[in-house]
Motif scaffolding. Structure first.
Motif, mmCIF file in Angstrom:
data_model
loop_
_atom_site.group_PDB
_atom_site.id
_atom_site.type_symbol
_atom_site.label_atom_id
_atom_site.label_comp_id
_atom_site.label_asym_id
_atom_site.label_seq_id
_atom_site.Cartn_x
_atom_site.Cartn_y
_atom_site.Cartn_z
ATOM 1 N N ALA A 285 2.931 -0.624 -9.841
ATOM 2 C CA ALA A 285 2.681 0.746 -9.381
ATOM 3 C C ALA A 285 3.429 1.791 -10.208
ATOM 4 C CB ALA A 285 3.020 0.870 -7.895
ATOM 5 N N PRO A 286 4.743 1.673 -10.429
ATOM 6 C CA PRO A 286 5.416 2.700 -11.239
ATOM 7 C C PRO A 286 4.983 2.680 -12.692
ATOM 8 C CG PRO A 286 6.941 0.939 -10.678
ATOM 9 C CD PRO A 286 5.709 0.712 -9.875
ATOM 10 N N ALA B 65 0.832 -1.203 0.000
ATOM 11 C CA ALA B 65 0.000 0.000 0.000
ATOM 12 C C ALA B 65 0.867 1.253 0.000
ATOM 13 C CB ALA B 65 -0.937 -0.016 1.209
ATOM 14 N N GLU B 66 1.951 1.227 0.752
ATOM 15 C CA GLU B 66 2.863 2.374 0.793
ATOM 16 C C GLU B 66 3.504 2.610 -0.571
ATOM 17 O OE1 GLU B 66 6.782 3.868 3.344
ATOM 18 O OE2 GLU B 66 5.690 2.070 3.965
ATOM 19 N N VAL B 67 3.853 1.528 -1.262
ATOM 20 C CA VAL B 67 4.428 1.658 -2.606
ATOM 21 C C VAL B 67 3.426 2.308 -3.561
ATOM 22 C CG1 VAL B 67 5.264 0.345 -4.601
ATOM 23 C CG2 VAL B 67 6.034 -0.264 -2.294
ATOM 24 N N LEU B 68 2.163 1.906 -3.467
ATOM 25 C CA LEU B 68 1.137 2.516 -4.304
ATOM 26 C C LEU B 68 1.027 4.017 -4.024
ATOM 27 C CD1 LEU B 68 -1.688 -0.180 -4.136
ATOM 28 C CD2 LEU B 68 -0.484 0.550 -6.206
ATOM 29 N N ARG B 69 1.014 4.389 -2.753
ATOM 30 C CA ARG B 69 0.862 5.811 -2.405
ATOM 31 C C ARG B 69 2.050 6.634 -2.891
ATOM 32 N NH1 ARG B 69 -1.170 3.518 2.546
ATOM 33 N NH2 ARG B 69 -3.451 3.739 2.592
ATOM 34 N N TRP B 70 3.254 6.103 -2.725
ATOM 35 C CA TRP B 70 4.416 6.875 -3.155
ATOM 36 C C TRP B 70 4.415 7.060 -4.673
ATOM 37 C CZ3 TRP B 70 8.771 6.928 -6.149
ATOM 38 C CH2 TRP B 70 9.710 7.923 -5.835
ATOM 39 N N ASN B 71 4.067 6.016 -5.405
ATOM 40 C CA ASN B 71 4.028 6.133 -6.862
ATOM 41 C C ASN B 71 2.876 7.005 -7.328
ATOM 42 O OD1 ASN B 71 6.134 4.354 -8.427
ATOM 43 N ND2 ASN B 71 5.601 3.207 -6.580
ATOM 44 N N PRO C 6 16.104 3.807 -4.921
ATOM 45 C CA PRO C 6 16.250 2.837 -6.008
ATOM 46 C C PRO C 6 16.729 1.485 -5.510
ATOM 47 C CG PRO C 6 18.039 4.433 -6.057
ATOM 48 C CD PRO C 6 17.068 4.919 -5.028
ATOM 49 N N PHE C 7 16.196 0.439 -6.128
ATOM 50 C CA PHE C 7 16.519 -0.938 -5.766
ATOM 51 C C PHE C 7 16.975 -1.644 -7.032
ATOM 52 C CE2 PHE C 7 15.766 -5.391 -5.081
ATOM 53 C CZ PHE C 7 15.914 -5.611 -3.722
ATOM 54 N N GLU D 87 14.181 -0.562 -9.533
ATOM 55 C CA GLU D 87 12.801 -0.393 -9.122
ATOM 56 C C GLU D 87 12.785 0.560 -7.928
ATOM 57 O OE1 GLU D 87 11.513 -4.446 -8.451
ATOM 58 O OE2 GLU D 87 10.862 -4.642 -10.530
ATOM 59 N N ASN D 88 11.607 1.136 -7.663
ATOM 60 C CA ASN D 88 11.440 2.107 -6.584
ATOM 61 C C ASN D 88 12.198 3.398 -6.903
ATOM 62 O OD1 ASN D 88 9.866 0.220 -5.261
ATOM 63 N ND2 ASN D 88 11.492 -0.437 -3.885
ATOM 64 N N GLY D 89 11.922 4.424 -6.110
ATOM 65 C CA GLY D 89 12.530 5.719 -6.357
ATOM 66 C C GLY D 89 12.059 6.317 -7.674
ATOM 67 N N LYS D 90 12.536 7.497 -7.973
ATOM 68 C CA LYS D 90 12.175 8.113 -9.249
ATOM 69 C C LYS D 90 12.710 7.302 -10.413
ATOM 70 C CE LYS D 90 16.057 11.397 -9.625
ATOM 71 N NZ LYS D 90 16.523 10.948 -10.949
ATOM 72 N N GLU D 91 13.800 6.559 -10.154
ATOM 73 C CA GLU D 91 14.350 5.699 -11.202
ATOM 74 C C GLU D 91 13.357 4.627 -11.618
ATOM 75 O OE1 GLU D 91 17.736 7.489 -8.953
ATOM 76 O OE2 GLU D 91 15.874 6.470 -8.391
ATOM 77 N N GLY D 92 12.540 4.143 -10.648
ATOM 78 C CA GLY D 92 11.561 3.112 -10.962
ATOM 79 C C GLY D 92 10.506 3.599 -11.930
ATOM 80 N N VAL D 93 10.034 4.836 -11.767
ATOM 81 C CA VAL D 93 9.041 5.393 -12.685
ATOM 82 C C VAL D 93 9.685 5.730 -14.027
ATOM 83 C CG1 VAL D 93 7.392 7.271 -13.050
ATOM 84 C CG2 VAL D 93 7.641 6.259 -10.792
ATOM 85 N N GLU D 94 10.897 6.281 -13.999
ATOM 86 C CA GLU D 94 11.579 6.644 -15.237
ATOM 87 C C GLU D 94 11.811 5.442 -16.143
ATOM 88 O OE1 GLU D 94 15.054 8.549 -13.772
ATOM 89 O OE2 GLU D 94 14.061 10.495 -13.445
#
Length: 477
Positions: free
Chosen positions: A169-170, A114-120, A442-443, A454-461
């Protein structure tokens, strides 16, 4: 060992295609509960027609979702997060039954999803382009980020809801549609995520979920011109195959593969705290974690003191079962090989006799470098301890393998900490802690541990492509 009795009935796992659930035809895939070795439920199997429908749905879903404003995409992700939080106990019970991790760990995984969804969701509202200074009057130069297209996400069994949400999510935040193929051994977490997103208002086709033969499904979907990116988490061997298939089709890929994380214990470290944290991290999820510390490289002057404290902490840990009988056999063989090579068995080491796939927290000390466990990722509750005499030697041992996902160190000297950060060859280096996973950081790894984050702005990029646009005034403007 953790309790195996849970009064939460396991759901019937169906395919999810084009915004609708498809019941399984026939028996489907039997899901075995690792705590008992008995079936807990069944999972639907996709046929080729289902895969074709999922591709068509992902294409139409992408066209709709990519044009949805970021603010509206964020609202869907936030609503889905609220749904997961409200159902965390139930979904955690399903994960406990299918994967075996203790109930508190399973529920925490749902809440983290759920936290991952909210951050993304927040990132969906912060996807910015840029304006480049023009060279001529009347000219505008811009870079516009656009979603890359329909995505294929392939996830493993060890984190049944986190692994899917880390990709979904991302991708959704960026405006991509997704076809996810979770593990058939642990499908309930991904199914709960799909249901939450659907109920939150995700358009039909923006997320599709299929199950079946992993090699056949991945090969068929990667070869389709609909899929524009592949994200895979799993073993190095399978990652090479997935990467080659994606490369052959000229498709972008993110690969999060195996690790064999070293921990360097320096002589000035707080040894009691280090031993406690190392045991807590090592035996989380019964050691079935890609960033799990596996090789403990300890300065010879504090070797016995750290080892004794670590053994005490290991014996106090209560863990769940391994995922299947194959993992029990593989871990047991690594322990036998290490002992035969001259390692000392300080704790555990005996396969469980009760029903289910249990193996106790195990500690091996004085492990020689030729033992297989010093070269092969155990992916189980086994810690291998060896000694070093100089920091250069410790770094050489730590960096000697082709893996480079995570690495850790314990020291109270800032200069040594800086040297560990710069000297350890890994995508993630942590000093005096094991917190590798936050939604905002980032992970990812290096070397044979894969590429991309994955995760961080790098995950969305990773789910965006830059489009250069130039606007110039016409002759009559």
């Amino acid at each position: 060992m953790t309790s195996t009795k849970v009064e939460i009935p396991y759901p019937d796992i169906q395919l999810f295609i084009g915004g609708a659930w498809r019941p399984r035809s026939g028996i489907g895939i039997e899901i075995i509960g690792p705590a008992t070795g008995l079936a807990v439920g069944h999972c639907a199997v996709a046929e080729q027609a289902d895969l074709d429908d999922a591709l068509a749905a992902a294409l139409s879903g992408f066209r709709l979702w990519a044009g949805t404003p970021g603010h509206d995409r964020a609202m869907v992700l936030r609503r889905a997060a609220d749904i997961l939080d409200a159902r965390a106990v139930t979904i955690g019970g399903h994960i406990h039954l299918e994967q075996g991790k203790p109930l508190d760990e399973a529920e925490a995984e749902v809440r983290f999803a759920a936290e991952v969804l909210r951050w993304n969701a927040g990132e969906a509202e912060r996807i910015y382009g840029r304006v480049i200074p023009a060279r001529r009057p009347g000219e505008r130069l811009m870079v516009l980020p656009e979603p890359i297209g329909p995505v294929l996400a392939l996830t493993p069994w060890n984190f049944p809801i986190y692994q899917p949400v880390a990709k979904i999510a991302p991708a959704l935040a960026a405006g991509c549609s997704v076809i996810v193929k979770p593990s058939e051994e642990t499908p309930a977490g991904a199914a709960a995520l799909a249901r939450a997103l659907h109920e939150a208002g995700l358009p039909a086709g923006a997320l599709n979920m299929v199950f079946g033969n992993p090699a056949e499904i991945s090969s068929y979907l990667i070869s389709s011109p609909v899929i524009r990116k592949v994200s895979f988490t799993g073993s190095v061997a399978v990652g090479r195959i997935i990467g080659a298939q994606a490369g052959q089709a000229l498709k972008k890929a993110t690969l999060e593969l195996g690790g064999h994380a070293p921990v360097i214990i320096c002589p000035d470290a707080d040894l009691e705290r280090a031993a406690m944290l190392c045991a807590e991290h090592k035996f989380r999820n019964a050691g079935q974690v890609c960033v799990s510390a596996s090789r403990f490289i300890v300065h010879r002057s504090v070797l016995e003191r750290f080892t004794s404290a670590f053994v005490v902490a290991a014996k106090a840990r209560a863990i769940g079962p391994l995922i299947n009988a194959r993992r029990v056999a593989a871990v047991a063989e690594l322990v036998r090989n290490a002992v035969q090579a001259g390692a000392n068995l300080r704790a555990g080491g005996q396969e469980g006799t009760a029903p289910g796939f249990f193996f106790p927290p195990t500690v091996l000390s004085d492990v020689p470098p030729m033992a297989r466990i010093m070269r092969e990722e155990p992916f189980g509750p086994v810690a291998a301890i060896c000694a070093y005499d100089s920091l250069d030697q410790a770094l050489d041992i730590a960096n000697s393998l082709p893996f480079g996902l995570a690495a850790y160190g314990f020291t109270n000297t800032s200069d040594v900490a800086e040297r560990l950060v710069s000297g350890l060859e890994a995508g993630m280096v942590l000093i005096n802690d094991f917190a590798t996973m936050y939604p905002e950081t980032p992970f990812g790894g290096t070397k044979d541990s894969g590429f991309g984050s994955e995760n961080g702005k790098e995950g969305v990029e990773a789910y965006l492509r830059p489009k250069f646009a130039a606007l110039s005034r016409g002759a009559d403007c």
